[in-house]
Design an enzyme around this catalytic site. Structure first.
Site, short mmCIF file in Angstrom:
data_model
loop_
_atom_site.label_atom_id
_atom_site.label_comp_id
_atom_site.label_asym_id
_atom_site.label_seq_id
_atom_site.Cartn_x
_atom_site.Cartn_y
_atom_site.Cartn_z
N ASN A 95 -10.21 -0.17 0.80
CA ASN A 95 -9.09 0.03 0.87
C ASN A 95 -8.60 -0.53 -0.45
OD1 ASN A 95 -6.31 -0.48 0.72
ND2 ASN A 95 -6.33 -1.40 3.01
N HIS A 97 -2.99 7.06 3.44
CA HIS A 97 -3.44 5.84 3.09
C HIS A 97 -4.87 5.57 3.73
CE1 HIS A 97 -3.71 1.95 1.48
NE2 HIS A 97 -3.54 1.33 2.62
N CYS A 130 0.87 -1.21 0.00
CA CYS A 130 -0.15 0.04 -0.03
C CYS A 130 0.87 1.23 0.10
CB CYS A 130 -0.95 -0.11 1.03
SG CYS A 130 -2.14 -1.42 0.99
N1 ACO Z 1 -18.52 -8.43 11.11
C1 ACO Z 1 -18.75 -8.62 12.33
N2 ACO Z 1 -17.58 -9.12 13.09
C2 ACO Z 1 -16.46 -9.18 12.76
C3 ACO Z 1 -15.93 -8.65 11.68
C4 ACO Z 1 -17.09 -8.28 10.55
N3 ACO Z 1 -16.83 -7.90 9.13
N4 ACO Z 1 -14.73 -8.91 11.37
C5 ACO Z 1 -14.28 -9.48 12.50
N5 ACO Z 1 -15.33 -9.41 13.49
C6 ACO Z 1 -15.38 -10.07 14.75
C7 ACO Z 1 -14.13 -11.08 14.95
O1 ACO Z 1 -14.36 -12.37 14.53
C8 ACO Z 1 -14.12 -11.02 16.53
O2 ACO Z 1 -14.96 -11.48 17.08
P1 ACO Z 1 -14.45 -12.60 18.56
O3 ACO Z 1 -14.20 -11.61 19.56
O4 ACO Z 1 -15.58 -13.30 18.75
O5 ACO Z 1 -13.45 -13.29 18.07
C9 ACO Z 1 -14.31 -9.47 16.88
O6 ACO Z 1 -15.10 -8.88 15.61
C10 ACO Z 1 -13.47 -8.45 17.15
O7 ACO Z 1 -12.30 -8.63 16.13
P2 ACO Z 1 -10.95 -7.84 15.93
O8 ACO Z 1 -10.05 -8.24 14.81
O9 ACO Z 1 -10.25 -7.71 17.11
O10 ACO Z 1 -11.58 -6.26 15.60
P3 ACO Z 1 -10.77 -5.10 15.77
O11 ACO Z 1 -11.70 -4.04 16.28
O12 ACO Z 1 -9.49 -5.19 15.64
O13 ACO Z 1 -11.14 -4.66 14.05
C11 ACO Z 1 -10.20 -4.58 11.75
C12 ACO Z 1 -10.87 -5.38 13.03
C13 ACO Z 1 -11.40 -3.85 11.29
C14 ACO Z 1 -9.60 -5.31 10.82
C15 ACO Z 1 -9.03 -3.66 12.39
O14 ACO Z 1 -8.20 -4.41 13.40
C16 ACO Z 1 -8.28 -3.00 11.34
O15 ACO Z 1 -8.76 -2.18 10.70
N6 ACO Z 1 -7.14 -3.33 11.31
C17 ACO Z 1 -6.06 -2.92 10.36
C18 ACO Z 1 -6.22 -3.28 8.82
C19 ACO Z 1 -5.84 -2.84 8.04
O16 ACO Z 1 -5.48 -1.50 7.76
N7 ACO Z 1 -5.36 -3.61 6.74
C20 ACO Z 1 -4.65 -3.18 5.56
C21 ACO Z 1 -3.61 -2.40 5.81
S1 ACO Z 1 -2.30 -2.52 4.82
C22 ACO Z 1 -2.93 -2.58 3.45
O17 ACO Z 1 -3.52 -1.60 3.27
C23 ACO Z 1 -2.77 -3.69 2.52
#
Ligand code: ACO
Length: 317
Positions: free
Chosen positions: A272, A242, A108
């Site tokens: 993204n 980004h 990215c």
């Molecule tokens: N809908 C509902 N529940 C969900 C979803 C969804 N789409 N996705 C995950 N959950 C659940 C998980 O299963 C978990 O459930 P559990 O507690 O029963 O196990 C719960 O939600 C919490 O999951 P987390 O992963 O801890 O949630 P978090 O608040 O961290 O949010 C997210 C997840 C949105 C992915 C966040 O961590 C994030 O944005 N991270 C950065 C991602 C990113 O930017 N990636 C790309 C960067 S590099 C590039 O651009 C290639």
């Protein structure tokens, strides 16, 4: 180096959060609250290279140049339908260009890595006008049964034309090998001799770790390039970050103490789109008449690797 033209292209198929609710255990409320994303545009009938040509032609037109004026093409890409030839070769042919081309994969952060490489070529007088095309289809790396990843991504292209100038004020790139937080492996052909274990799975991401690295590294990079350019945060017109997640954007903004109007975003509409996000957002600002000659802009991005890049640019048009 200075940027003299921008362009972008997006696929037509809009996938809303409500559409995802139909086949994933998720809700519009969860996705909106955790990511800010309301819809993402994903490739259906389009070919990535055709979208790249549309974006590139728009950038050339904006720069008042023709393809004959371009003497190098840098394409930032993570995946596309071809392993070889390079996507930049395919784009070159479709554009009708004859110059050398190169693909880079800095995930990215690819646009900022490409700007840095273009700056070097211009300084060495190895090129006069360089076309940068960031063309990405991350929707093809994720499992659409995995609610933790597929809700985050869209596809798209952002392009820019750069030429000789004094408008790049500071540049910082970093790579730290963190291969387990975010990766996607390619399945290779079997041979009669392979006797190691090989697993193939769709994109793997430890979301929370990525989140932490993204915010910490982006804040550090931005502070460093501002100091190097001797520019105060309050003198920056826009922080073009980004577009991975609105919460990441807001966290960076809060740590830097910058007001909301100076941190534009479109992740809510596109998801993204990897390295295409930054030039596509820049194109929106440019075409929306939001940029004036002399404006100071900060770019910052992070991606798989872990890669990060940030720079300070003065708008030249
Ligand atoms: N809908 C509902 N529940 C969900 C979803 C969804 N789409 N996705 C995950 N959950 C659940 C998980 O299963 C978990 O459930 P559990 O507690 O029963 O196990 C719960 O939600 C919490 O999951 P987390 O992963 O801890 O949630 P978090 O608040 O961290 O949010 C997210 C997840 C949105 C992915 C966040 O961590 C994030 O944005 N991270 C950065 C991602 C990113 O930017 N990636 C790309 C960067 S590099 C590039 O651009 C290639």
């Amino acid at each position: 180096m200075k940027i003299i033209g921008t362009g972008s292209a997006h696929p037509k198929c809009s996938v809303t959060n409500e559409m995802l609710e139909k086949f994933l255990e998720t809700t519009d409320e969860w996705i909106t609250e955790r990511t800010g994303i309301k819809e993402r545009l994903v490739i259906s009938s389009e070919k990535l290279e055709d979208m790249a040509v549309i974006a590139a032609n728009k950038a050339l037109e904006d720069a008042n140049l023709t393809v004959a004026d371009i003497d190098y093409i840098i394409c930032s890409n993570v995946v596309n339908e071809y392993v070889t030839p390079a996507l930049s070769c395919i784009i070159q042919g479709k554009l009708g260009a004859t110059c050398p081309t190169l693909d880079i994969n800095a995930a990215c952060a690819g646009f900022i890595f490409a700007l840095d490489m273009a700056d070097d070529k211009l300084k060495c007088k190895k090129a006069r006008n360089i076309l940068i095309v960031c063309a990405e289809e991350p929707s093809r790396m994720v499992s659409w049964q995995n609610r933790s990843t597929c809700v985050l991504f869209g596809d798209g292209v952002g392009a820019a034309v750069v030429t000789d100038g004094d408008e790049l004020k500071a540049m910082r790139l970093t790579t730290s090998s963190l291969t387990d937080v975010l990766y996607y492996q390619r399945k290779l052909e079997p041979t009669p001799y392979i006797d190691k274990e090989e697993n193939f799975e769709p994109l793997v991401m430890k979301g929370r770790e990525v989140f932490k690295h993204a915010v910490t590294n982006s804040c550090r990079d931005i502070r460093k390039v501002l100091a190097e350019a001797n520019v105060k945060a309050e003198d920056v017109k826009y922080f073009v970050l980004h577009q991975a997640n609105k919460r990441i954007i807001d966290s960076i903004r809060n740590f830097l103490g910058v007001d909301e109007e100076r941190v534009p975003h479109n992740v809510e509409r596109y998801g993204n789109i990897s390295s295409a996000a930054l030039p596509a957002l820049l194109d929106e600002l440019n075409r929306g008449g939001k940029l004036q000659k002399g404006d100071k802009l900060v770019f910052s991005a992070f991606g798989a690797g872990f890669t990060t890049g940030a720079c300070v640019i003065e708008w030249a048009k």
